[in-house]
Design an enzyme around this catalytic site. Structure first.
Site, mmCIF file in Angstrom:
data_model
loop_
_atom_site.group_PDB
_atom_site.id
_atom_site.type_symbol
_atom_site.label_atom_id
_atom_site.label_comp_id
_atom_site.label_asym_id
_atom_site.label_seq_id
_atom_site.Cartn_x
_atom_site.Cartn_y
_atom_site.Cartn_z
ATOM 1 N N ASP A 143 0.811 -1.209 0.000
ATOM 2 C CA ASP A 143 0.000 0.000 0.000
ATOM 3 C C ASP A 143 0.852 1.271 0.000
ATOM 4 O O ASP A 143 0.686 2.146 -0.843
ATOM 5 C CB ASP A 143 -0.924 -0.018 1.226
ATOM 6 C CG ASP A 143 -1.779 1.221 1.333
ATOM 7 O OD1 ASP A 143 -2.827 1.265 0.680
ATOM 8 O OD2 ASP A 143 -1.391 2.157 2.062
ATOM 9 N N ALA A 171 -4.485 2.676 -0.811
ATOM 10 C CA ALA A 171 -4.197 2.056 -2.106
ATOM 11 C C ALA A 171 -4.820 0.665 -2.198
ATOM 12 O O ALA A 171 -5.392 0.292 -3.231
ATOM 13 C CB ALA A 171 -2.693 1.985 -2.344
ATOM 14 N N ASP A 172 -4.701 -0.111 -1.132
ATOM 15 C CA ASP A 172 -5.291 -1.454 -1.144
ATOM 16 C C ASP A 172 -6.801 -1.392 -1.307
ATOM 17 O O ASP A 172 -7.390 -2.145 -2.093
ATOM 18 C CB ASP A 172 -4.945 -2.184 0.157
ATOM 19 C CG ASP A 172 -3.538 -2.751 0.148
ATOM 20 O OD1 ASP A 172 -3.056 -3.137 -0.925
ATOM 21 O OD2 ASP A 172 -2.921 -2.813 1.227
ATOM 22 N N TYR A 173 -7.444 -0.506 -0.563
ATOM 23 C CA TYR A 173 -8.901 -0.458 -0.617
ATOM 24 C C TYR A 173 -9.397 0.158 -1.921
ATOM 25 O O TYR A 173 -10.422 -0.269 -2.470
ATOM 26 C CB TYR A 173 -9.453 0.286 0.600
ATOM 27 C CG TYR A 173 -9.540 -0.621 1.815
ATOM 28 C CD1 TYR A 173 -10.635 -1.456 1.990
ATOM 29 C CD2 TYR A 173 -8.517 -0.679 2.748
ATOM 30 C CE1 TYR A 173 -10.712 -2.319 3.079
ATOM 31 C CE2 TYR A 173 -8.584 -1.528 3.841
ATOM 32 C CZ TYR A 173 -9.689 -2.350 3.996
ATOM 33 O OH TYR A 173 -9.751 -3.208 5.067
ATOM 34 N N ALA A 176 -9.067 -2.532 -4.444
ATOM 35 C CA ALA A 176 -10.170 -3.484 -4.302
ATOM 36 C C ALA A 176 -11.446 -2.933 -4.925
ATOM 37 O O ALA A 176 -12.178 -3.656 -5.626
ATOM 38 C CB ALA A 176 -10.396 -3.794 -2.827
#
Length: 401
Positions: A143, A171-173, A176
């Site tokens: 992230d 960044a991860d979310y 997703a």
């Protein structure tokens, strides 16, 4: 698909091969709306997120939230038997999600070319730090790395201090969310006959970069280089996180002239509206320090309840900077069901974010607890692949599941 299941993705089957956050949360978003998400996990270990804190009675609360509404089977893709099982499962799937470093699935003989030959209607979502192509595609990334590469960290924080990481895995979310969105686009195109299956390439850095508004365009046309400005922003003046007399912070953003007039009325400073320095948004931006200081002085003399009441009465957009205790007590969160309570077999009632977004007047979607590692292995292998108990035990002895 269960008879009578009205959830919009009921009947869609997803194989989730990823680990940690970006890929698996894309699976969670689909599962929340009825997709059958079968999570494939390493035997004996499971997704590393199961071992990430904070913990309650030995249970990872991260897993409790992001593992919800899924099934779990164990399958080792490092061995040929596990790879063959995945190929067999793909024949019964609509979507496969993976977020390993590019080339990993190919190394395991379950890359896109192999899988589309088995199921031409398959949608394969591939989430990685830098994407499947380009000179940096093989670089590892998490992230924070994606936030740095996308230019996000360079504009976050104060100019005289190091860049500041946001308090959650943005960044991860966002990866997703973009991944789940792309899956829906691909499913729609497939199911209305515009396309067959396809491979989707989502990078974490582009998931962040897409939301950097006019950063590149302003540089391209005007030579403006966006850098850290603390809490000030070119689209708002005054605007800041203002300290109150009792030590809380209020977020306030003013862009439109009529809203500025309301703020002046709340402060009992109507003369500011006619001050040439503050008469237009452009002038207020030029004189940001002066007008921001006036607002800060007014707010810091009052307790939070008093200043919020005055801003509310005047119709000025604002919010108390909430901590989690504020959130769980707030009546608006309660009225909208933003927080739901799920019953966990070990932890009892657990609060977590509800299913979002809401689809009109759709029925409330119940949340099922995150599964124990491999809890659904036998059921899935028996129902989808017609394997006997003896075959399953043989696979288990071989370490494939």
């Amino acid at each position: 698909m269960k008879e009578g299941d009205k959830r919009p993705l009921s009947g869609i089957r997803v194989l989730e091969v990823g680990t940690m956050v970006a890929g698996p949360v894309a699976g969670t978003l689909l599962a929340d709306f009825g997709a059958e998400v079968i999570k494939l996990e390493q035997p004996g270990k499971g997704d590393p997120i199961r071992h990430s804190g904070p913990f309650c009675e030995g249970e990872s609360l991260y897993w409790v939230v992001e593992g919800r509404n899924k099934k779990s089977i164990t399958l080792d893709l490092h061995v040929p038997e596990g790879q063959e099982l995945l190929r067999e499962l793909v024949a019964h799937a609509d979507v496969l999600i993976e977020n390993f470093r590019p080339g990993t699935m190919e190394k395991w003989n379950v890359g896109w070319e192999q899988l589309k030959a088995i199921n031409p209607r398959l949608i394969m979502l591939r989430v990685s730090g830098f994407g499947q192509t380009g000179p940096y595609s093989m670089r590892p990334a998490y992230d924070r790395i994606a936030l740095a590469f996308a230019g996000f960290l360079n504009m976050t924080g104060f100019p005289d201090r190091p860049p500041v990481r946001p308090g959650t895995a943005i960044a991860d979310y966002q990866g997703a969310m973009m991944g789940a969105f792309a899956v829906m686009l691909a499913l729609y195109a497939r199911d209305v006959g515009k396309a067959g299956g396809r491979q989707i390439d989502v990078s974490l850095y582009e998931s962040v970069f897409r939301f950097t508004d006019v950063m590149v365009t302003a540089y391209d046309k005007l030579g403006i280089q966006r850098e850290r400005r603390g809490n000030s922003h070119f689209a708002a003046s005054p605007g800041d996180h203002y300290l109150t007399a009792d030590g809380r912070y209020i977020a306030l953003t003013i862009a439109a002239n009529n809203v500025f007039s309301r703020l002046c009325a709340a402060m009992k400073r109507p003369e500011l509206v006619d001050d040439p320095r503050y008469a237009t948004h452009a002038e207020r931006v030029r004189h940001y320090e002066a007008i921001n200081g006036i607002v800060a002085e007014w707010i810091k003399t009052q307790a939070v309840d008093a200043v919020c009441a005055q801003l509310t009465e005047a119709g000025v957009p604002h919010a108390l900077v909430y901590g989690v205790e504020d959130i769980v007590r707030d009546p608006h969160y309660q009225a909208r069901g933003s927080i739901v309570t799920m019953h966990h077999p070990k932890l009892g009632d657990v609060k977590m974010p509800g299913v979002f977004p809401r689809l009109g007047n759709a029925d409330e979607y119940p949340i099922q607890p995150a599964p124990e590692l491999g809890a659904d292995t036998e059921e899935v292998l028996q129902e989808l692949l017609n394997l006997s108990q003896g075959q399953i035990e043989s696979l288990r002895r071989a370490g494939a599941i």
